[in-house]
Structure formats: structure tokens, C-alpha cells
Design a protein around this motif. Structure first.
Motif, PDB file in Angstrom:
ATOM      1  N   TRP A  35       1.056  28.873   9.402  1.00  0.00           N
ATOM      2  CA  TRP A  35       2.529  28.608   9.314  1.00  0.00           C
ATOM      3  C   TRP A  35       2.708  28.286   7.908  1.00  0.00           C
ATOM      4  O   TRP A  35       3.942  28.522   7.279  1.00  0.00           O
ATOM      5  CB  TRP A  35       3.082  27.908  10.318  1.00  0.00           C
ATOM      6  CG  TRP A  35       2.524  26.483  10.702  1.00  0.00           C
ATOM      7  CD1 TRP A  35       1.703  26.148  11.148  1.00  0.00           C
ATOM      8  CD2 TRP A  35       2.962  25.295   9.887  1.00  0.00           C
ATOM      9  NE1 TRP A  35       1.226  24.927  11.167  1.00  0.00           N
ATOM     10  CE2 TRP A  35       2.310  24.292  10.338  1.00  0.00           C
ATOM     11  CE3 TRP A  35       4.264  25.035   8.988  1.00  0.00           C
ATOM     12  CZ2 TRP A  35       2.617  22.951   9.827  1.00  0.00           C
ATOM     13  CZ3 TRP A  35       4.407  23.824   8.502  1.00  0.00           C
ATOM     14  CH2 TRP A  35       3.479  22.731   8.788  1.00  0.00           C
ATOM     15  N   TRP A  36       1.875  27.652   7.109  1.00  0.00           N
ATOM     16  CA  TRP A  36       2.331  27.103   5.839  1.00  0.00           C
ATOM     17  C   TRP A  36       2.600  28.462   4.873  1.00  0.00           C
ATOM     18  O   TRP A  36       3.467  28.471   4.132  1.00  0.00           O
ATOM     19  CB  TRP A  36       1.212  26.533   5.122  1.00  0.00           C
ATOM     20  CG  TRP A  36       0.858  25.183   5.587  1.00  0.00           C
ATOM     21  CD1 TRP A  36       1.222  24.396   6.789  1.00  0.00           C
ATOM     22  CD2 TRP A  36       0.356  23.932   4.983  1.00  0.00           C
ATOM     23  NE1 TRP A  36       0.895  23.356   6.766  1.00  0.00           N
ATOM     24  CE2 TRP A  36       0.311  22.936   5.631  1.00  0.00           C
ATOM     25  CE3 TRP A  36      -0.225  23.929   3.491  1.00  0.00           C
ATOM     26  CZ2 TRP A  36      -0.403  21.686   5.068  1.00  0.00           C
ATOM     27  CZ3 TRP A  36      -0.616  22.869   3.163  1.00  0.00           C
ATOM     28  CH2 TRP A  36      -0.752  21.755   3.988  1.00  0.00           C
ATOM     29  N   ARG A  42       9.000  21.936  12.074  1.00  0.00           N
ATOM     30  CA  ARG A  42       8.040  22.059  10.762  1.00  0.00           C
ATOM     31  C   ARG A  42       8.435  22.241   9.636  1.00  0.00           C
ATOM     32  O   ARG A  42       9.887  23.150   9.627  1.00  0.00           O
ATOM     33  CB  ARG A  42       6.907  22.962  11.322  1.00  0.00           C
ATOM     34  CG  ARG A  42       6.254  22.697  12.341  1.00  0.00           C
ATOM     35  CD  ARG A  42       5.048  23.475  12.675  1.00  0.00           C
ATOM     36  NE  ARG A  42       5.473  24.969  12.841  1.00  0.00           N
ATOM     37  CZ  ARG A  42       4.338  25.751  13.422  1.00  0.00           C
ATOM     38  NH1 ARG A  42       3.544  25.502  14.009  1.00  0.00           N
ATOM     39  NH2 ARG A  42       4.927  27.096  13.573  1.00  0.00           N
ATOM     40  N   GLY A  90       2.727  21.084   3.823  1.00  0.00           N
ATOM     41  CA  GLY A  90       3.178  21.298   4.922  1.00  0.00           C
ATOM     42  C   GLY A  90       3.731  19.962   5.784  1.00  0.00           C
ATOM     43  O   GLY A  90       3.082  18.943   5.706  1.00  0.00           O
ATOM     44  N   TRP A  91       4.812  20.077   6.633  1.00  0.00           N
ATOM     45  CA  TRP A  91       5.256  18.959   7.465  1.00  0.00           C
ATOM     46  C   TRP A  91       5.140  19.564   8.890  1.00  0.00           C
ATOM     47  O   TRP A  91       6.042  20.509   9.201  1.00  0.00           O
ATOM     48  CB  TRP A  91       6.807  18.733   7.043  1.00  0.00           C
ATOM     49  CG  TRP A  91       7.614  17.825   8.012  1.00  0.00           C
ATOM     50  CD1 TRP A  91       8.291  18.105   9.152  1.00  0.00           C
ATOM     51  CD2 TRP A  91       7.316  16.218   8.247  1.00  0.00           C
ATOM     52  NE1 TRP A  91       8.905  16.934   9.682  1.00  0.00           N
ATOM     53  CE2 TRP A  91       8.098  15.844   9.262  1.00  0.00           C
ATOM     54  CE3 TRP A  91       6.521  15.429   7.544  1.00  0.00           C
ATOM     55  CZ2 TRP A  91       8.329  14.327   9.552  1.00  0.00           C
ATOM     56  CZ3 TRP A  91       6.599  14.105   7.874  1.00  0.00           C
ATOM     57  CH2 TRP A  91       7.357  13.656   8.987  1.00  0.00           C
ATOM     58  N   ASP A  92       4.456  18.916   9.724  1.00  0.00           N
ATOM     59  CA  ASP A  92       4.224  19.415  11.014  1.00  0.00           C
ATOM     60  C   ASP A  92       5.046  18.672  11.892  1.00  0.00           C
ATOM     61  O   ASP A  92       4.875  18.740  13.185  1.00  0.00           O
ATOM     62  CB  ASP A  92       2.802  19.059  11.377  1.00  0.00           C
ATOM     63  CG  ASP A  92       2.143  17.515  11.398  1.00  0.00           C
ATOM     64  OD1 ASP A  92       3.115  16.621  11.286  1.00  0.00           O
ATOM     65  OD2 ASP A  92       0.935  17.452  11.517  1.00  0.00           O
ATOM     66  N   GLY A  93       5.915  17.859  11.514  1.00  0.00           N
ATOM     67  CA  GLY A  93       6.792  17.166  12.498  1.00  0.00           C
ATOM     68  C   GLY A  93       6.629  15.585  12.646  1.00  0.00           C
ATOM     69  O   GLY A  93       7.379  14.935  13.041  1.00  0.00           O
ATOM     70  N   TRP A 120       3.304  14.717   6.365  1.00  0.00           N
ATOM     71  CA  TRP A 120       3.119  15.552   5.244  1.00  0.00           C
ATOM     72  C   TRP A 120       1.509  15.719   4.800  1.00  0.00           C
ATOM     73  O   TRP A 120       0.895  14.745   4.838  1.00  0.00           O
ATOM     74  CB  TRP A 120       3.945  15.158   3.957  1.00  0.00           C
ATOM     75  CG  TRP A 120       5.300  15.321   4.166  1.00  0.00           C
ATOM     76  CD1 TRP A 120       6.108  14.358   4.031  1.00  0.00           C
ATOM     77  CD2 TRP A 120       5.988  16.787   3.756  1.00  0.00           C
ATOM     78  NE1 TRP A 120       7.391  15.133   4.013  1.00  0.00           N
ATOM     79  CE2 TRP A 120       7.374  16.151   3.962  1.00  0.00           C
ATOM     80  CE3 TRP A 120       5.705  18.012   3.568  1.00  0.00           C
ATOM     81  CZ2 TRP A 120       8.475  17.285   3.750  1.00  0.00           C
ATOM     82  CZ3 TRP A 120       6.557  18.957   3.623  1.00  0.00           C
ATOM     83  CH2 TRP A 120       7.990  18.579   3.570  1.00  0.00           C
TER      84      TRP A 120
END
Length: 208
Positions: free
Chosen positions: A96-97, A60, A115-118, A121
Motif C-alpha cells: 500500500w505504500w 493509513r 508509511g503510517w499504518d495507524g 511511522w
């Protein structure tokens, strides 16, 4: 309100251009314009506009930044300072952001938090210009014309007033952080190639 999914290149696709810019800047002695640390990549344009990509566990990442002219989003203390309505950049976002939203050392205010969760975006839902596009990060990293990189490299003394060759620029970006003295020397001859190579290769430290 749900999050908004964004059409932005994934972190790995940003690395080649970001590393190339860092190498060019460091070679000319601008060590804090674009650079990598173990858990983050940083960029600013020298005019108060900046972006930072911070990596977290599990693939992430969080992108944050601000454009001092075009960010119309005022988050946290900025809303009070500028006496503007606050835009909640974390509305509906997972916890988590917010792990590290300190804008230092590049700026004072936040205009965007993505946010990039994998896999994708995302950002909070709002209709205002948050300044991300005008910061120019995607153009710097992914523009096939390499205009910004060429601009930063064009006054290298070994070029004798000429612009760097397009193919040399393309190869420097395509190295994806695996920058060599030969690749960088073809773009900015006459500058500190060793320093530039070291700066570019630091982008290989983060797991993306």
C-alpha cells in the motif's frame, strides 16, 4: 531487511501547524505553498524542497518528499538520471505504500517515502540522509517557537512592522484547522483573511 520505526508526530499532530501555515500563505496570495486537498496535504518552501502527506483507507497514510540539496537517496529514475546508486525506498514495505508515488505537482524526484499504518511511522532501512529533516515539515508543524510561521506572517501590512504576537500564533496553530477570521486576523491583519480561513479549514476534510 526490516523497516525502521521513526519518531515523527502522527498525522493529526501535524494538522494544526500545516493548516496555520496554509492560512497565512493563502492570505498573502501564496496559494500553492501549503494547502490541503481531500486526500492529501502538500507543502513546499519555494526552493525546490517539498513534502506531501497522502491519506489512505483504514487510517493509513504515506509521506513522500524531497530536498534538492540534502536528499542523498536516489530512487527509481533519479538514480539513472544522476548516475547514482539507487536507494530502494520501498524495501520491505507493504504494497500500500506504492499506491501513489507521483511527486507531482511539487517535485520530480523522491528522497523519502514513509508509511503510517495507524500506529507508527516507518521507512526502509538505509544510512543516507533522505532530506526529510531539512525539508522542515516537522519544524513548521510542531515547533513551539513558531519561527517559520512568524517569518511568513511578519510583513503583513496591519502589523505595522511589528512581529505577530506569540499568543496569536499559538492560538492559530491550536485551532487545529478550525481557523476563524478573528484568529487569522490577529496574525496577518491587512491580508485576505477570507482566503486564508478557507485554505486553513480545508485541512479538516481528511480523516486523520
Amino acid at each position: 531487511m526490516s523497516l525502521v520505526t521513526l519518531d515523527i508526530p502522527e498525522p493529526q499532530q501535524l494538522r494544526g501547524g500545516w493548516a496555520a501555515m496554509a492560512a497565512v500563505c493563502a492570505a498573502r496570495g501564496w496559494n500553492d505553498s501549503a494547502y490541503a486537498e481531500k486526500d492529501q496535504w502538500l507543502y513546499h518552501d519555494g526552493g525546490g524542497n517539498w513534502a506531501c502527506l497522502r491519506f489512505q483507507h483504514g487510517g493509513r497514510a504515506v509521506m513522500l518528499g524531497h530536498d534538492h540539496e540534502y536528499s542523498e537517496t536516489y530512487y527509481g529514475e533519479a538514480a539513472e538520471y544522476f548516475q547514482e546508486e539507487e536507494t530502494d525506498l520501498l524495501a520491505a514495505a507493504p504494497d500500500w505504500w506504492a499506491a501513489d508515488l507521483n511527486p507531482q505537482p511539487l517535485g520530480e524526484w523522491l528522497g523519502f517515502v514513509y508509511g503510517w499504518d495507524g500506529l507508527q511511522w516507518q521507512r526502509a532501512a538505509y544510512d543516507l540522509d533522505d532530506g526529510f529533516i531539512s525539508v522542515g515539515l516537522v519544524d513548521m508543524c510542531c515547533d513551539d517557537s513558531f519561527d517559520l510561521l512568524r517569518q511568513f506572517a511578519s510583513d503583513a501590512p496591519g502589523l505595522n512592522g511589528e512581529e505577530p504576537d506569540d499568543e496569536a500564533l499559538r492560538q492559530l496553530v491550536a485551532a487545529d484547522g478550525n481557523i476563524t477570521a478573528a484568529l487569522l486576523g490577529a496574525v496577518v491583519p491587512g491580508w485576505d483573511i477570507e482566503a486564508g480561513v478557507a485554505a486553513g479549514r480545508k485541512f479538516l476534510l481528511a480523516k486523520v
